[in-house]
Scaffold this active site. Sequence first.
Site, mmCIF file in Angstrom:
data_model
loop_
_atom_site.group_PDB
_atom_site.id
_atom_site.type_symbol
_atom_site.label_atom_id
_atom_site.label_comp_id
_atom_site.label_asym_id
_atom_site.label_seq_id
_atom_site.Cartn_x
_atom_site.Cartn_y
_atom_site.Cartn_z
ATOM 1 C CE LYS A 132 -4.520 0.957 0.477
ATOM 2 N NZ LYS A 132 -5.673 0.089 0.203
HETATM 3 N N1 GLU Z 1 -7.371 0.124 -3.106
HETATM 4 C C1 GLU Z 1 -8.143 -1.047 -3.335
HETATM 5 C C2 GLU Z 1 -8.188 -1.901 -2.083
HETATM 6 O O1 GLU Z 1 -8.051 -1.414 -0.996
HETATM 7 C C3 GLU Z 1 -7.705 -1.824 -4.575
HETATM 8 C C4 GLU Z 1 -6.261 -2.267 -4.580
HETATM 9 C C5 GLU Z 1 -5.810 -2.827 -5.916
HETATM 10 O O2 GLU Z 1 -6.599 -2.931 -6.840
HETATM 11 O O3 GLU Z 1 -4.618 -3.130 -6.004
HETATM 12 O O4 GLU Z 1 -8.468 -3.070 -2.140
#
Ligand code: GLU
Length: 437
Positions: A127
């Site tokens: 993240k």
């Molecule tokens: N931000 C989204 C989540 O929290 C998607 C992450 C992604 O597609 O890599 O799952």
Amino acid sequence: MATPLPHPHVQAHTHLPPSFLDPHHLGPWGIFLQQVDRVTPYLGELGRWVETLKRPKRLLIVDVPIHMDDGSVAHFEGYRVQHNTSRGPGKGGVRFHQDVTLSEVMALSAWMSVKNAAVNVPFGGAKGGIRVDPRRLSRGELERVTRRYTSEIGLIIGPNKDIPAPDVNTNEQVMAWMMDTYSMNVGEASLGVVTGKPVDIGGSLGRREATGRGVYTVAVEAAHRIGLKLLGARVAIQGFGNVGSVTARLFAESGAHVVAVQDHGGAVYQPAGLDITALLAHVAAQGSVAGFPGAEAVPPDAFWDVPCDILVPAALEQQITASNAGRIQARLIVEGANGPTTPEADDLLQERGVLVVPDVIANAGGVTVSYFEWVQDFSSFFWSEEEINERLVKIMRGALTTIWQVADEHKVTLRTATFIVACQRILHARDLRGLYP
Ligand code: GLU
């Protein structure tokens, strides 16, 4: 030339959690550690690897300096955390928010590891975030922040290393800038370095709606299993961004009544059901649900008291806490947001018989279609929207069925069951790969 002055928007501090291993530090990372502690007794032999989950693999803090439109220079603090890569490259979004901290990004990256394992896509967890309020930036400033951040984290991202995607306050345009910046730096068009891109540059049909569609899919499935009829069911939704608004529309189309919606500007309530199409138009014009004609304005805290059958938190972390969990009227909570419920609130809801479908399965639709996008980019062969949605629904339903069985077997909550399934998969991969050197 005069030395540029620091810009007044700047809030650059390193927001380090006190200790990686302190589960009593109840920031988001402390909450994740508590969640891991809860499942450790169910991990059997694999429990000997559990420490792996409590220590992110790699953390990067970067300075993001940019020229502001007024000629000053502003510095923002950016993060990219790769929690685990045992099952594949790191994967997870990037959020732009003035309150983002390292602890939060660590927790979000760990929840990505769990989520990706829960739906069995071949990714680890990662993240990113920048401590910036994007609402206070011009489009040019936003582009410069995005590009400089991408360049700084370029050391550790890549289509086979770690693949960012949209999250809170980031969208397809931000992903296009990230893809372009990375591509310029490596000297080739690298489609697979981010997902959630515009369709014209390697994005996937259905990706924008995927998280909301996944939330709706598991909500329908869970409602069915507890004998809650969707037709006429009252739904309350916190957050009306990409996740909340799509979920609201799908519920409304299926004959449920979306009776309350809250966003950063306020909350509105209409017992007969809000007109979601009109609400979307109102938000597009006014920037918030507040002031929506024909609905009652609800004070922020009273949102949690509204009469409803299904509640979908689809905003930020730590919204459902010990102070409001006792007042929630819903029988079913489906977590569109990441980390919206604290562990104490989880316990209270369980005692009251409220079923919680946790974030790590409920909002996994986004990353599932990100996986489809990544596969399509690598094969340069693109699927129809129908095909995407069919595969998405199949994966979400299958994952929920597995988790439900584990919850029944061990008599645990769906959150603990999801962690059991996911942590076993991650630690099994860890065990197979062994330690290097
Ligand atoms: N931000 C989204 C989540 O929290 C998607 C992450 C992604 O597609 O890599 O799952």
